[in-house]
Design a protein around this motif. Structure first.
Motif, PDB file in Angstrom:
ATOM      1  N   VAL A  11     -23.455 -22.347 -53.528  1.00 60.75           N
ATOM      2  CA  VAL A  11     -22.498 -22.804 -52.514  1.00 60.75           C
ATOM      3  C   VAL A  11     -22.767 -22.107 -51.191  1.00 60.75           C
ATOM      4  CG1 VAL A  11     -20.053 -22.846 -51.863  1.00 60.75           C
ATOM      5  CG2 VAL A  11     -20.726 -23.355 -54.216  1.00 60.75           C
ATOM      6  N   LEU A  12     -22.919 -20.782 -51.235  1.00 60.10           N
ATOM      7  CA  LEU A  12     -23.145 -20.029 -50.000  1.00 60.10           C
ATOM      8  C   LEU A  12     -24.505 -20.341 -49.382  1.00 60.10           C
ATOM      9  CD1 LEU A  12     -21.543 -16.617 -51.002  1.00 60.10           C
ATOM     10  CD2 LEU A  12     -20.625 -18.344 -49.441  1.00 60.10           C
ATOM     11  N   GLN A  13     -25.510 -20.583 -50.200  1.00 55.63           N
ATOM     12  CA  GLN A  13     -26.834 -20.934 -49.672  1.00 55.63           C
ATOM     13  C   GLN A  13     -26.788 -22.281 -48.959  1.00 55.63           C
ATOM     14  OE1 GLN A  13     -29.302 -20.559 -53.156  1.00 55.63           O
ATOM     15  NE2 GLN A  13     -28.966 -18.347 -53.260  1.00 55.63           N
ATOM     16  N   GLU A  14     -26.120 -23.257 -49.553  1.00 52.45           N
ATOM     17  CA  GLU A  14     -25.985 -24.570 -48.914  1.00 52.45           C
ATOM     18  C   GLU A  14     -25.198 -24.450 -47.610  1.00 52.45           C
ATOM     19  OE1 GLU A  14     -26.241 -28.654 -48.184  1.00 52.45           O
ATOM     20  OE2 GLU A  14     -27.382 -27.392 -49.556  1.00 52.45           O
ATOM     21  N   LYS A  15     -24.144 -23.677 -47.638  1.00 50.56           N
ATOM     22  CA  LYS A  15     -23.327 -23.471 -46.445  1.00 50.56           C
ATOM     23  C   LYS A  15     -24.157 -22.845 -45.327  1.00 50.56           C
ATOM     24  CE  LYS A  15     -19.149 -20.953 -45.098  1.00 50.56           C
ATOM     25  NZ  LYS A  15     -18.017 -20.214 -45.680  1.00 50.56           N
ATOM     26  N   ASP A  16     -24.914 -21.800 -45.646  1.00 53.63           N
ATOM     27  CA  ASP A  16     -25.748 -21.157 -44.629  1.00 53.63           C
ATOM     28  C   ASP A  16     -26.781 -22.105 -44.057  1.00 53.63           C
ATOM     29  OD1 ASP A  16     -24.432 -18.775 -44.548  1.00 53.63           O
ATOM     30  OD2 ASP A  16     -25.886 -17.677 -45.761  1.00 53.63           O
ATOM     31  N   SER A  17     -27.342 -22.948 -44.899  1.00 58.70           N
ATOM     32  CA  SER A  17     -28.319 -23.934 -44.435  1.00 58.70           C
ATOM     33  C   SER A  17     -27.671 -24.888 -43.424  1.00 58.70           C
ATOM     34  CB  SER A  17     -28.878 -24.708 -45.626  1.00 58.70           C
ATOM     35  OG  SER A  17     -29.728 -25.732 -45.193  1.00 58.70           O
ATOM     36  N   LEU A  18     -26.493 -25.380 -43.736  1.00 58.50           N
ATOM     37  CA  LEU A  18     -25.781 -26.281 -42.827  1.00 58.50           C
ATOM     38  C   LEU A  18     -25.417 -25.587 -41.516  1.00 58.50           C
ATOM     39  CD1 LEU A  18     -23.405 -27.962 -45.431  1.00 58.50           C
ATOM     40  CD2 LEU A  18     -25.289 -29.076 -44.201  1.00 58.50           C
ATOM     41  N   LEU A  19     -24.934 -24.350 -41.616  1.00 64.24           N
ATOM     42  CA  LEU A  19     -24.534 -23.611 -40.413  1.00 64.24           C
ATOM     43  C   LEU A  19     -25.737 -23.297 -39.522  1.00 64.24           C
ATOM     44  CD1 LEU A  19     -21.914 -21.270 -42.064  1.00 64.24           C
ATOM     45  CD2 LEU A  19     -21.447 -23.090 -40.409  1.00 64.24           C
ATOM     46  N   ARG A  20     -26.857 -22.918 -40.145  1.00 65.66           N
ATOM     47  CA  ARG A  20     -28.083 -22.650 -39.369  1.00 65.66           C
ATOM     48  C   ARG A  20     -28.551 -23.903 -38.643  1.00 65.66           C
ATOM     49  NH1 ARG A  20     -29.507 -19.383 -43.504  1.00 65.66           N
ATOM     50  NH2 ARG A  20     -30.685 -20.998 -44.572  1.00 65.66           N
ATOM     51  N   SER A  21     -28.547 -25.031 -39.338  1.00 62.46           N
ATOM     52  CA  SER A  21     -29.011 -26.268 -38.713  1.00 62.46           C
ATOM     53  C   SER A  21     -28.101 -26.691 -37.558  1.00 62.46           C
ATOM     54  CB  SER A  21     -29.128 -27.395 -39.740  1.00 62.46           C
ATOM     55  OG  SER A  21     -27.863 -27.786 -40.203  1.00 62.46           O
ATOM     56  N   ALA A  22     -26.846 -26.279 -37.595  1.00 65.52           N
ATOM     57  CA  ALA A  22     -25.897 -26.585 -36.521  1.00 65.52           C
ATOM     58  C   ALA A  22     -25.940 -25.539 -35.415  1.00 65.52           C
ATOM     59  CB  ALA A  22     -24.489 -26.694 -37.089  1.00 65.52           C
ATOM     60  N   GLY A  23     -26.680 -24.438 -35.624  1.00 63.81           N
ATOM     61  CA  GLY A  23     -26.735 -23.371 -34.634  1.00 63.81           C
ATOM     62  C   GLY A  23     -25.452 -22.572 -34.527  1.00 63.81           C
ATOM     63  N   ALA A  24     -24.648 -22.584 -35.582  1.00 61.96           N
ATOM     64  CA  ALA A  24     -23.362 -21.885 -35.569  1.00 61.96           C
ATOM     65  C   ALA A  24     -23.558 -20.373 -35.595  1.00 61.96           C
ATOM     66  CB  ALA A  24     -22.523 -22.317 -36.762  1.00 61.96           C
ATOM     67  N   GLN A  25     -22.721 -19.665 -34.839  1.00 61.64           N
ATOM     68  CA  GLN A  25     -22.731 -18.205 -34.786  1.00 61.64           C
ATOM     69  C   GLN A  25     -21.337 -17.690 -35.124  1.00 61.64           C
ATOM     70  OE1 GLN A  25     -25.441 -16.230 -34.193  1.00 61.64           O
ATOM     71  NE2 GLN A  25     -26.587 -18.152 -34.249  1.00 61.64           N
ATOM     72  N   PRO A  26     -21.227 -16.715 -36.024  1.00 64.86           N
ATOM     73  CA  PRO A  26     -19.892 -16.188 -36.359  1.00 64.86           C
ATOM     74  C   PRO A  26     -19.293 -15.424 -35.183  1.00 64.86           C
ATOM     75  CG  PRO A  26     -21.601 -14.899 -37.438  1.00 64.86           C
ATOM     76  CD  PRO A  26     -22.290 -16.046 -36.759  1.00 64.86           C
ATOM     77  N   THR A  27     -17.965 -15.404 -35.132  1.00 68.84           N
ATOM     78  CA  THR A  27     -17.245 -14.683 -34.084  1.00 68.84           C
ATOM     79  C   THR A  27     -16.753 -13.329 -34.591  1.00 68.84           C
ATOM     80  OG1 THR A  27     -15.180 -15.782 -34.687  1.00 68.84           O
ATOM     81  CG2 THR A  27     -16.525 -16.833 -32.972  1.00 68.84           C
ATOM     82  N   CYS A  28     -17.340 -12.872 -35.691  1.00 73.92           N
ATOM     83  CA  CYS A  28     -16.993 -11.603 -36.321  1.00 73.92           C
ATOM     84  C   CYS A  28     -18.245 -11.135 -37.060  1.00 73.92           C
ATOM     85  CB  CYS A  28     -15.834 -11.798 -37.299  1.00 73.92           C
ATOM     86  SG  CYS A  28     -16.171 -13.073 -38.536  1.00 73.92           S
ATOM     87  N   THR A  29     -18.140 -10.017 -37.744  1.00 78.38           N
ATOM     88  CA  THR A  29     -19.247  -9.586 -38.602  1.00 78.38           C
ATOM     89  C   THR A  29     -19.021 -10.213 -39.964  1.00 78.38           C
ATOM     90  OG1 THR A  29     -19.405  -7.501 -37.397  1.00 78.38           O
ATOM     91  CG2 THR A  29     -20.456  -7.612 -39.560  1.00 78.38           C
ATOM     92  N   ARG A  30     -19.921 -11.104 -40.325  1.00 81.92           N
ATOM     93  CA  ARG A  30     -19.770 -11.891 -41.551  1.00 81.92           C
ATOM     94  C   ARG A  30     -20.608 -11.282 -42.659  1.00 81.92           C
ATOM     95  NH1 ARG A  30     -22.751 -17.035 -42.797  1.00 81.92           N
ATOM     96  NH2 ARG A  30     -21.627 -17.984 -44.531  1.00 81.92           N
ATOM     97  N   HIS A  31     -19.969 -11.107 -43.814  1.00 77.85           N
ATOM     98  CA  HIS A  31     -20.641 -10.570 -44.994  1.00 77.85           C
ATOM     99  C   HIS A  31     -20.568 -11.621 -46.089  1.00 77.85           C
ATOM    100  CE1 HIS A  31     -20.457  -6.531 -43.200  1.00 77.85           C
ATOM    101  NE2 HIS A  31     -19.249  -6.909 -42.792  1.00 77.85           N
ATOM    102  N   ILE A  32     -21.712 -11.949 -46.667  1.00 79.18           N
ATOM    103  CA  ILE A  32     -21.771 -12.932 -47.733  1.00 79.18           C
ATOM    104  C   ILE A  32     -21.964 -12.200 -49.055  1.00 79.18           C
ATOM    105  CG2 ILE A  32     -23.088 -14.853 -48.675  1.00 79.18           C
ATOM    106  CD1 ILE A  32     -23.993 -15.388 -45.766  1.00 79.18           C
TER     107      ILE A  32
END
Length: 86
Positions: free
Chosen positions: A54-75
């Motif tokens: 789930v987290l790998q798929e999510k990261d793939s989608l977020l990377r392709s969208a160029g999304a950047q977290p507004t905090c320090t994100r820990h997976i």
């Protein structure tokens, strides 16, 4: 569903500011994007726990969208369906 999301967004934003909380833990994070779309106070650590796939798929989608977290994100990849011993 929209009201529930808005309620929790507002709640998390309010308590992190009012009580100077700098750690948020989201169990079974799924495709939740709060770490990216909300304005977190400086120094906020946002922990997302879910199954590795789930987290790998999510990261793939977020990377392709160029999304950047507004905090320090820990997976944290974890199978939340089984008991934790540690």
């Amino acid at each position: 569903m929209v009201l529930r999301i808005r309620f929790f967004d507002d709640f998390l934003q309010r308590i992190t500011r009012e009580f100077m909380l700098r750690q948020v833990v989201l169990m079974a994070a799924g495709l939740d994007t709060r770490a990216f779309r909300l304005d977190w106070p400086a120094g906020t650590n946002f922990f997302e726990l879910d199954q590795p796939g789930v987290l790998q798929e999510k990261d793939s989608l977020l990377r392709s969208a160029g999304a950047q977290p507004t905090c320090t994100r820990h997976i944290i990849e974890a199978d939340l369906t089984n008991p934790w011993k540690e």
